[in-house]
Write an enzyme that holds these catalytic residues in place. Structure first.
Site, PDB file in Angstrom:
ATOM      1  N   LYS A  29       0.846  -1.196   0.000  1.00 17.39           N
ATOM      2  CA  LYS A  29       0.000   0.000   0.000  1.00 17.39           C
ATOM      3  C   LYS A  29       0.888   1.255   0.000  1.00 17.39           C
ATOM      4  CE  LYS A  29      -3.815  -2.465   2.279  1.00 17.39           C
ATOM      5  NZ  LYS A  29      -4.678  -2.533   3.504  1.00 17.39           N
ATOM      6  N   TYR A  69     -12.267  -2.910  -3.358  1.00 15.52           N
ATOM      7  CA  TYR A  69     -12.808  -2.983  -1.990  1.00 15.52           C
ATOM      8  C   TYR A  69     -14.335  -2.918  -1.956  1.00 15.52           C
ATOM      9  CZ  TYR A  69      -8.189  -2.601   0.272  1.00 15.52           C
ATOM     10  OH  TYR A  69      -6.915  -2.850   0.738  1.00 15.52           O
ATOM     11  N   GLU A 146      -8.858 -10.457  -8.124  1.00 13.88           N
ATOM     12  CA  GLU A 146      -8.031  -9.262  -7.912  1.00 13.88           C
ATOM     13  C   GLU A 146      -6.868  -9.201  -8.908  1.00 13.88           C
ATOM     14  OE1 GLU A 146      -7.156  -9.476  -3.708  1.00 13.88           O
ATOM     15  OE2 GLU A 146      -9.268  -9.135  -3.187  1.00 13.88           O
TER      16      GLU A 146
HETATM   17  P1  ADP Z   1      -7.556  -7.256   5.396  1.00 15.91           P
HETATM   18  O1  ADP Z   1      -6.793  -6.234   4.582  1.00 15.91           O
HETATM   19  O2  ADP Z   1      -6.748  -7.734   6.578  1.00 15.91           O
HETATM   20  O3  ADP Z   1      -8.115  -8.381   4.557  1.00 15.91           O
HETATM   21  P2  ADP Z   1     -10.273  -6.107   5.544  1.00 15.91           P
HETATM   22  O4  ADP Z   1     -10.602  -6.777   4.254  1.00 15.91           O
HETATM   23  O5  ADP Z   1     -11.219  -6.264   6.691  1.00 15.91           O
HETATM   24  O6  ADP Z   1      -8.808  -6.497   6.077  1.00 15.91           O
HETATM   25  O7  ADP Z   1     -10.126  -4.519   5.294  1.00 15.91           O
HETATM   26  C1  ADP Z   1      -9.457  -4.048   4.169  1.00 15.91           C
HETATM   27  C2  ADP Z   1      -8.610  -2.879   4.558  1.00 15.91           C
HETATM   28  O8  ADP Z   1      -9.445  -1.816   4.999  1.00 15.91           O
HETATM   29  C3  ADP Z   1      -7.662  -3.137   5.734  1.00 15.91           C
HETATM   30  O9  ADP Z   1      -6.458  -3.765   5.365  1.00 15.91           O
HETATM   31  C4  ADP Z   1      -7.429  -1.727   6.221  1.00 15.91           C
HETATM   32  O10 ADP Z   1      -6.478  -1.030   5.386  1.00 15.91           O
HETATM   33  C5  ADP Z   1      -8.795  -1.082   6.019  1.00 15.91           C
HETATM   34  N1  ADP Z   1      -9.597  -1.182   7.244  1.00 15.91           N
HETATM   35  C6  ADP Z   1     -10.250  -2.258   7.730  1.00 15.91           C
HETATM   36  N2  ADP Z   1     -10.875  -1.981   8.875  1.00 15.91           N
HETATM   37  C7  ADP Z   1     -10.625  -0.678   9.142  1.00 15.91           C
HETATM   38  C8  ADP Z   1     -10.980   0.231  10.194  1.00 15.91           C
HETATM   39  N3  ADP Z   1     -11.729  -0.176  11.213  1.00 15.91           N
HETATM   40  N4  ADP Z   1     -10.500   1.486  10.112  1.00 15.91           N
HETATM   41  C9  ADP Z   1      -9.748   1.904   9.095  1.00 15.91           C
HETATM   42  N5  ADP Z   1      -9.373   1.112   8.063  1.00 15.91           N
HETATM   43  C10 ADP Z   1      -9.804  -0.164   8.084  1.00 15.91           C
END
Ligand code: ADP
Length: 169
Positions: A29, A69, A146
């Site tokens: 990132k 996302y 992806e």
């Molecule tokens: P991961 O990347 O571990 O698979 P998620 O798919 O739940 O996690 O979330 C995607 C991304 O969104 C995370 O890596 C993080 O950058 C961001 N994110 C997730 N939850 C939060 C939060 N509560 N606050 C801010 N950013 C978040």
């Protein structure tokens, strides 16, 4: 686009996914790039023994970040997440290997870096969920989705690493 071992196509569905050749989308990132962690992060997957099949530095357009996302669209942090991912270039990678999807998630560590185990990328290199330096696909299906989203077919290279017979018997 990708070559797949013929054997795998005929494996019964009961065979654990850890036994399959998979592909996963890994992304450094913008914070990882700004903090000079690109080499360190690539190195973790390289040393583990997975095969790099795609790699590029890329400024992500807003639309692509939102598509990537899309499952998180309803979350309160979604706008900030899109801002974060598009705030500077990212390093896009496709990695291939047996069980690579789950293994890469283990190497990365849990979403919140403060809870991520030492030894993981997030556990060693980050302190906040909103700046957790790296992305990894959460399922083989999302790995495929992806990679197709972030790479064109001609950006994915198939090759045979010289070390292959020293990694798997
Ligand atoms: P991961 O990347 O571990 O698979 P998620 O798919 O739940 O996690 O979330 C995607 C991304 O969104 C995370 O890596 C993080 O950058 C961001 N994110 C997730 N939850 C939060 C939060 N509560 N606050 C801010 N950013 C978040």
């Amino acid at each position: 686009a990708k070559m797949r071992s013929k054997k795998n196509i005929f494996l019964p569905h009961l065979v654990a996914s850890m036994e399959e050749v998979q592909e996963t989308y890994i992304m450094v990132k913008p914070d990882g790039l700004q903090r000079g962690l690109v080499g360190e992060i690539i190195s973790r997957f390289e040393k583990k023994g997975f095969k790099l099949t795609g790699l590029k530095l890329f400024q992500c357009p807003k639309q692509l970040a939102e598509e990537h996302y899309k499952d998180l669209k309803a979350k309160p942090f979604f706008p900030k997440l899109i801002e974060y991912i598009t705030s500077g270039p990212v390093v896009c990678m496709a990695w291939e290997g047996v069980g690579v999807v789950a293994s890469a998630r283990k190497l990365i560590g849990v979403t919140n870096p403060l809870q991520a185990e030492p030894g993981t990328i997030r556990g060693d290199l980050a302190v906040q969920t909103g700046r957790n330096v790296v992305h990894g696909s959460d399922s083989p299906e999302n790995g495929k989705r992806e990679i197709a989203l972030w790479f064109t077919e001609d950006e994915i290279c198939q090759w045979t690493p010289a070390q292959a017979p020293w990694l798997r018997e």
